[in-house]
Design a protein around this motif. Structure first.
Motif, PDB file in Angstrom:
ATOM      1  N   UNK A  37      10.200   5.360  12.919  1.00 17.92           N
ATOM      2  CA  UNK A  37       9.017   4.802  12.257  1.00 17.92           C
ATOM      3  C   UNK A  37       9.405   3.492  11.587  1.00 17.92           C
ATOM      4  N   UNK A  38       8.879   2.386  12.104  1.00 22.76           N
ATOM      5  CA  UNK A  38       9.233   1.067  11.583  1.00 22.76           C
ATOM      6  C   UNK A  38       8.032   0.280  11.070  1.00 22.76           C
ATOM      7  N   UNK A  39       6.836   0.535  11.602  1.00 22.96           N
ATOM      8  CA  UNK A  39       5.659  -0.207  11.164  1.00 22.96           C
ATOM      9  C   UNK A  39       4.410   0.644  11.336  1.00 22.96           C
ATOM     10  N   UNK A  40       3.368   0.242  10.610  1.00 18.40           N
ATOM     11  CA  UNK A  40       2.093   0.964  10.656  1.00 18.40           C
ATOM     12  C   UNK A  40       0.972  -0.001  10.971  1.00 18.40           C
TER      13      UNK A  40
ATOM     14  N   UNK B 116       3.847  13.406  -2.748  1.00 24.14           N
ATOM     15  CA  UNK B 116       3.310  12.762  -3.938  1.00 24.14           C
ATOM     16  C   UNK B 116       1.823  13.028  -4.074  1.00 24.14           C
ATOM     17  N   UNK B 117       1.042  11.954  -4.136  1.00 24.95           N
ATOM     18  CA  UNK B 117      -0.406  12.071  -4.293  1.00 24.95           C
ATOM     19  C   UNK B 117      -1.140  12.115  -2.958  1.00 24.95           C
ATOM     20  N   UNK B 118      -0.402  12.188  -1.860  1.00 33.21           N
ATOM     21  CA  UNK B 118      -1.021  12.060  -0.546  1.00 33.21           C
ATOM     22  C   UNK B 118      -0.819  13.313   0.305  1.00 33.21           C
ATOM     23  N   UNK B 119      -1.827  13.633   1.116  1.00 34.64           N
ATOM     24  CA  UNK B 119      -1.735  14.684   2.126  1.00 34.64           C
ATOM     25  C   UNK B 119      -1.848  14.016   3.492  1.00 34.64           C
ATOM     26  N   UNK B 120      -0.954  14.401   4.416  1.00 38.61           N
ATOM     27  CA  UNK B 120      -0.840  13.689   5.692  1.00 38.61           C
ATOM     28  C   UNK B 120      -0.812  14.694   6.835  1.00 38.61           C
ATOM     29  N   UNK B 121      -1.572  14.398   7.899  1.00 34.91           N
ATOM     30  CA  UNK B 121      -1.456  15.140   9.152  1.00 34.91           C
ATOM     31  C   UNK B 121      -1.085  14.150  10.253  1.00 34.91           C
TER      32      UNK B 121
ATOM     33  N   UNK C  96       0.864  -1.167   0.000  1.00 36.33           N
ATOM     34  CA  UNK C  96       0.000   0.000   0.000  1.00 36.33           C
ATOM     35  C   UNK C  96       0.908   1.226   0.000  1.00 36.33           C
ATOM     36  N   UNK C  97       0.871   2.065  -1.038  1.00 41.17           N
ATOM     37  CA  UNK C  97       1.838   3.167  -1.136  1.00 41.17           C
ATOM     38  C   UNK C  97       1.722   4.189  -0.017  1.00 41.17           C
ATOM     39  N   UNK C  98       0.584   4.236   0.648  1.00 38.89           N
ATOM     40  CA  UNK C  98       0.432   5.210   1.717  1.00 38.89           C
ATOM     41  C   UNK C  98       1.289   4.865   2.932  1.00 38.89           C
ATOM     42  N   UNK C  99       1.564   3.575   3.115  1.00 37.32           N
ATOM     43  CA  UNK C  99       2.322   3.153   4.294  1.00 37.32           C
ATOM     44  C   UNK C  99       3.774   3.620   4.233  1.00 37.32           C
ATOM     45  N   UNK C 100       4.541   3.260   3.201  1.00 35.14           N
ATOM     46  CA  UNK C 100       5.920   3.766   3.160  1.00 35.14           C
ATOM     47  C   UNK C 100       6.006   5.285   3.086  1.00 35.14           C
TER      48      UNK C 100
ATOM     49  N   UNK D  43      -3.088  10.678   9.575  1.00 34.52           N
ATOM     50  CA  UNK D  43      -4.314  10.680   8.773  1.00 34.52           C
ATOM     51  C   UNK D  43      -3.920  11.028   7.342  1.00 34.52           C
ATOM     52  N   UNK D  44      -4.287  10.156   6.405  1.00 32.30           N
ATOM     53  CA  UNK D  44      -3.814  10.258   5.027  1.00 32.30           C
ATOM     54  C   UNK D  44      -5.016  10.339   4.092  1.00 32.30           C
ATOM     55  N   UNK D  45      -5.019  11.378   3.275  1.00 34.64           N
ATOM     56  CA  UNK D  45      -6.093  11.596   2.310  1.00 34.64           C
ATOM     57  C   UNK D  45      -5.459  11.898   0.953  1.00 34.64           C
ATOM     58  N   UNK D  46      -6.258  11.840  -0.116  1.00 35.55           N
ATOM     59  CA  UNK D  46      -5.716  12.260  -1.420  1.00 35.55           C
ATOM     60  C   UNK D  46      -5.238  13.711  -1.372  1.00 35.55           C
TER      61      UNK D  46
END
Length: 277
Positions: free
Chosen positions: A25-28, A91-96, A8-12, A49-52
């Motif tokens: 940060x080692x795991x999700x 990239x394609x993700x926004x993260x808080x 899942x690209x959001x994890x890395x 929290x990860x959104x497009x």
């Protein structure tokens, strides 16, 4: 909760962000997966929290609301205090990034504590001057979905009519049946953490302006007995209204809620029983 698959690209992306910010940060671990993915990143114990990317503005608003409510002492989950509050676009993700709160070791939050936390949240919201859309706007979005069969193709005509008529009738009542104020919008048990420091509300993207009964409608039924000053008749109407809204979202062809269609079928049956029973 499950460790998320590494493909899942959001994890890395989230793990790399935290490393770049100087935290281990080692795991999700998945906390919630729907339109926004929520992960617990370990061992730093940060909630991501990860959104497009195109929803970066929504995440920024959520951060602003959390900071404003925290400043007036309202019971909300705050951004991680080790990091500057920010929306990180990768990239394609926004993260808080948010503070992780452990849960208390008990089956459920007692109704009296739930009611006290919700009342404290509402009191804090009354102290704020924020631009928040009225509940009628949320109902309007749901009606737009129902008017467009291409967006809700699996909904039977009779069920479409039931939802449209219910939303139209009860939206007017909610707009005039009690004092209007800022609301959480969806303060159900899934958005309330039972932490050792006390209950904390999360997921602050769903604010709207309406009567407190609409928020109270999302809580377990036993909570209402401990919430002061609400109108029981309006609360019952708001319970039906909130069910009609949630049911409509489940029939959106783009809905990503887990098991959303099966839940939509069950909620339609509950809707019909409430309206016609």
């Amino acid at each position: 909760m499950d460790i998320t698959p590494l493909d899942d690209p959001r994890v890395p992306t989230a793990l790399a962000l935290l490393t770049d910010l100087g935290l281990p940060a080692e795991e999700a671990v998945v906390l919630h997966a729907s339109n926004t993915l929520t992960l617990r990143l370990r061992p730093a114990d940060v909630v991501a929290r990860i959104a497009p990317r195109d929803r970066a503005g929504d995440l920024a608003v959520e951060l602003e609301r959390a900071e404003a409510l925290q400043a007036v002492g309202a019971p909300v989950g705050p951004p991680d205090p080790r990091l500057a509050p920010s929306v990180h676009v990768r990239g394609e993700h926004a993260i808080t990034l948010w503070e992780h709160h452990p849960s208390r070791d008990r089956a459920e939050l007692p109704p009296a504590e739930y009611a006290a936390a919700l009342a404290a949240l509402h009191a804090g919201m009354r102290a704020l001057d924020l631009p928040v859309a009225p509940l009628a706007d949320r109902v309007g979005h749901a009606l737009d979905l129902l008017r467009d069969p291409a967006r809700t193709p699996s909904l039977a005509p009779a069920d479409r009519t039931l939802l449209q008529e219910t939303l139209t009738r009860l939206a007017g009542r909610a707009a005039t049946g009690g004092p209007q104020q800022i609301l959480h919008g969806e303060p159900h048990p899934g958005n309330l953490l039972d932490t050792p420091a006390g209950p904390r509300f999360i997921d602050l993207e769903t604010f709207c302006r309406g009567p407190v009964e609409f928020d109270l409608a999302h809580a377990p039924a036993e909570v209402a007995a401990h919430y002061p000053g609400h109108e029981p008749a309006l609360l019952e109407e708001c319970r039906t209204l909130s069910l009609a809204l949630a049911t409509t979202w489940r029939w959106d062809r783009e809905d990503t809620f887990p098991d959303g269609r099966a839940i939509g079928v069950a909620w339609l049956a509950e809707m019909r029983a409430r309206v016609e029973g």
